[in-house]
Design a protein around this motif. Sequence first.
Motif, PDB file in Angstrom:
ATOM      1  N   GLU A  63      18.713 -20.302 -43.467  1.00 32.62           N
ATOM      2  CA  GLU A  63      19.109 -21.598 -43.074  1.00 32.62           C
ATOM      3  C   GLU A  63      18.961 -22.650 -44.236  1.00 32.62           C
ATOM      4  N   ASP A  64      20.083 -23.724 -43.830  1.00 32.22           N
ATOM      5  CA  ASP A  64      19.974 -24.775 -45.767  1.00 32.22           C
ATOM      6  C   ASP A  64      18.401 -25.087 -45.989  1.00 32.22           C
ATOM      7  N   GLY A  65      18.279 -24.614 -47.130  1.00 29.66           N
ATOM      8  CA  GLY A  65      16.969 -25.340 -47.852  1.00 29.66           C
ATOM      9  C   GLY A  65      15.664 -24.727 -47.782  1.00 29.66           C
ATOM     10  N   TYR A  66      15.366 -23.428 -46.068  1.00 30.83           N
ATOM     11  CA  TYR A  66      14.822 -22.828 -46.228  1.00 30.83           C
ATOM     12  C   TYR A  66      14.812 -21.486 -45.849  1.00 30.83           C
ATOM     13  N   THR A  67      14.163 -20.435 -45.833  1.00 34.10           N
ATOM     14  CA  THR A  67      14.010 -18.603 -45.556  1.00 34.10           C
ATOM     15  C   THR A  67      12.886 -18.420 -44.239  1.00 34.10           C
ATOM     16  N   LEU A  68      13.157 -18.403 -43.063  1.00 32.59           N
ATOM     17  CA  LEU A  68      12.897 -18.212 -41.734  1.00 32.59           C
ATOM     18  C   LEU A  68      12.532 -15.976 -41.638  1.00 32.59           C
ATOM     19  N   ILE A  69      11.462 -15.753 -42.062  1.00 32.93           N
ATOM     20  CA  ILE A  69      10.517 -14.583 -42.002  1.00 32.93           C
ATOM     21  C   ILE A  69      10.298 -13.959 -41.060  1.00 32.93           C
ATOM     22  N   LEU A  70      10.305 -13.283 -39.446  1.00 30.52           N
ATOM     23  CA  LEU A  70       9.405 -12.881 -38.289  1.00 30.52           C
ATOM     24  C   LEU A  70       9.062 -12.015 -38.140  1.00 30.52           C
ATOM     25  N   VAL A  71       8.083 -11.630 -38.151  1.00 25.54           N
ATOM     26  CA  VAL A  71       7.356 -10.023 -37.964  1.00 25.54           C
ATOM     27  C   VAL A  71       6.700 -10.028 -37.434  1.00 25.54           C
ATOM     28  N   ASP A  72       6.543  -8.792 -36.294  1.00 25.22           N
ATOM     29  CA  ASP A  72       5.098  -8.538 -35.552  1.00 25.22           C
ATOM     30  C   ASP A  72       3.913  -7.942 -36.482  1.00 25.22           C
ATOM     31  N   ILE A  73       2.484  -8.655 -35.881  1.00 28.98           N
ATOM     32  CA  ILE A  73       1.568  -8.384 -36.727  1.00 28.98           C
ATOM     33  C   ILE A  73       0.300  -7.705 -35.961  1.00 28.98           C
ATOM     34  N   PRO A  74      -0.347  -6.614 -36.001  1.00 29.40           N
ATOM     35  CA  PRO A  74      -1.492  -6.120 -34.999  1.00 29.40           C
ATOM     36  C   PRO A  74      -2.544  -7.086 -34.699  1.00 29.40           C
ATOM     37  N   SER A  75      -2.775  -7.203 -33.470  1.00 27.42           N
ATOM     38  CA  SER A  75      -4.223  -8.000 -33.966  1.00 27.42           C
ATOM     39  C   SER A  75      -5.130  -7.464 -31.563  1.00 27.42           C
ATOM     40  N   ILE A  76      -5.924  -7.897 -31.724  1.00 22.73           N
ATOM     41  CA  ILE A  76      -7.351  -7.449 -31.485  1.00 22.73           C
ATOM     42  C   ILE A  76      -7.029  -8.753 -29.924  1.00 22.73           C
ATOM     43  N   VAL A 140      -3.308  -2.913 -41.912  1.00 21.91           N
ATOM     44  CA  VAL A 140      -3.764  -3.172 -40.705  1.00 21.91           C
ATOM     45  C   VAL A 140      -3.094  -2.114 -39.517  1.00 21.91           C
ATOM     46  N   TYR A 141      -1.952  -2.114 -39.067  1.00 18.13           N
ATOM     47  CA  TYR A 141      -1.500  -1.265 -37.843  1.00 18.13           C
ATOM     48  C   TYR A 141      -2.009  -0.103 -38.478  1.00 18.13           C
ATOM     49  N   GLU A 173      -4.540   3.082 -21.606  1.00 17.98           N
ATOM     50  CA  GLU A 173      -4.935   1.708 -22.120  1.00 17.98           C
ATOM     51  C   GLU A 173      -3.975   2.427 -23.837  1.00 17.98           C
ATOM     52  N   LEU A 174      -4.989   3.123 -24.674  1.00 15.99           N
ATOM     53  CA  LEU A 174      -4.085   3.085 -25.658  1.00 15.99           C
ATOM     54  C   LEU A 174      -2.737   3.925 -25.543  1.00 15.99           C
ATOM     55  N   GLU A 175      -2.154   4.409 -25.162  1.00 15.67           N
ATOM     56  CA  GLU A 175      -0.641   4.885 -25.497  1.00 15.67           C
ATOM     57  C   GLU A 175      -0.544   3.842 -25.049  1.00 15.67           C
ATOM     58  N   SER A 176      -1.036   2.281 -24.015  1.00 13.84           N
ATOM     59  CA  SER A 176       0.105   1.191 -24.142  1.00 13.84           C
ATOM     60  C   SER A 176      -0.312   0.212 -25.489  1.00 13.84           C
ATOM     61  N   ASN A 177      -1.770   0.989 -26.125  1.00 15.32           N
ATOM     62  CA  ASN A 177      -1.711   0.225 -27.273  1.00 15.32           C
ATOM     63  C   ASN A 177      -0.538   0.590 -28.415  1.00 15.32           C
ATOM     64  N   LEU A 178      -0.191   2.266 -28.529  1.00 12.27           N
ATOM     65  CA  LEU A 178       0.762   2.460 -29.033  1.00 12.27           C
ATOM     66  C   LEU A 178       2.428   2.124 -29.232  1.00 12.27           C
ATOM     67  N   VAL A 179       2.391   2.171 -27.586  1.00  9.20           N
ATOM     68  CA  VAL A 179       3.952   1.405 -27.693  1.00  9.20           C
ATOM     69  C   VAL A 179       4.252  -0.040 -28.017  1.00  9.20           C
ATOM     70  N   TYR A 180       2.977  -1.322 -28.155  1.00 12.66           N
ATOM     71  CA  TYR A 180       3.402  -2.200 -28.475  1.00 12.66           C
ATOM     72  C   TYR A 180       3.284  -2.251 -29.745  1.00 12.66           C
ATOM     73  N   PHE A 181       2.866  -1.485 -30.658  1.00 15.20           N
ATOM     74  CA  PHE A 181       2.703  -0.798 -32.193  1.00 15.20           C
ATOM     75  C   PHE A 181       3.687  -0.030 -32.731  1.00 15.20           C
ATOM     76  N   ALA A 182       4.692   0.292 -31.476  1.00 17.58           N
ATOM     77  CA  ALA A 182       6.154   1.533 -32.082  1.00 17.58           C
ATOM     78  C   ALA A 182       7.000   0.327 -31.755  1.00 17.58           C
ATOM     79  N   THR A 183       6.722  -0.489 -30.881  1.00 16.86           N
ATOM     80  CA  THR A 183       7.791  -1.526 -30.966  1.00 16.86           C
ATOM     81  C   THR A 183       7.808  -2.494 -31.700  1.00 16.86           C
ATOM     82  N   SER A 184       7.067  -2.819 -32.911  1.00 15.43           N
ATOM     83  CA  SER A 184       7.278  -4.204 -33.211  1.00 15.43           C
ATOM     84  C   SER A 184       6.984  -3.321 -34.149  1.00 15.43           C
TER      85      SER A 184
END
Length: 313
Positions: A63-76, A140-141, A173-184
């Motif tokens: 953007e004009d005057g600044y830059t936005l970087i948006l990423v996904d990080i792991p969380s508990i 952390v991932y 549940e573990l497989e669901s966690n990996l799906v979130y990680f893979a997508t991000s």
Amino acid sequence: MIKIYKTEESIVNEIEKVEDGCWINMITPTMEECINISEQFDIDIADVRAALDDEESSRVDLEDGYTLILVDIPSIEIRHKQEAYTTIPLGIILADGVIITVCGEETPVLQAFEKRRVRDFSTKKKMRFVYQILYRATSVYQNYLRVIDKRRREIEERISDDTEDKDLIDLHELESNLVYFATSLRANGVVLDRLTRYERLKQFPEDREILEDVIVENKQAIEMTAIYRDIINGTRELLSTIIDNRLNNVMKYLTSITLVMAIPTVISGIYGMNVSGKWMPLSQTPYGFYIVCGIMVLICVIVLLILRKRKMV
């Protein structure tokens, strides 16, 4: 909550006011705090609050005057009364003379910088700081992925001893966690690829090296996620097969017992028919009752031996 940090001689210190070359860390900021930062640095309020929306996707906006970087990080988080993993957005804004991070909760990714656990860390070198944050996120991932695999191994060790339906749920549940990680991780990979092409972002050769390391670590995390998903899927199929096999064995055992118990039932039913006693075998024989019982026991033993030979019991 807003905290301001600035490094002096490689030592990070918390300061009271915004200064040139400082780091503004916003954790679950209020609307008022977001508006103040937006007005102070002429940033769109939507970009300041972008990381507070869990549905926001990873991206880079110049953007004009600044830059936005948006990423996904792991969380508990807590799901079904137990600890699970997910991903949350982290916003990094490069504004005039400062770097701003926005996150919806406290995260070990940023806490490592606050607690001086990262070497060669300077709030004045903005792009290097950004890449160090991204490197820390991929680390952390990978740590969480190893924890997930450790939990999978614990379930696998119980397969031969005490397998329960709960183990299948835990594997899901573990497989669901990996799906979130893979997508991000894939979305973060796109962001990293774009950062290598933008000439507007001033980078030094050392910064490029860190970015290359981040890209390599991110790819490694993606590969780890894919491998662990395949392993968990195989473990879940094995667990399901074992549970089904045990159920089949129980049914086979019960069927064999029912077959054996049916023999004395049939014989006693015949002798209990309302007919003349003189026509029933052994009815007039001394000790006939005991002889009939002995014959029933003998037949049952023979049937049991046949079933055992055929591995039915």
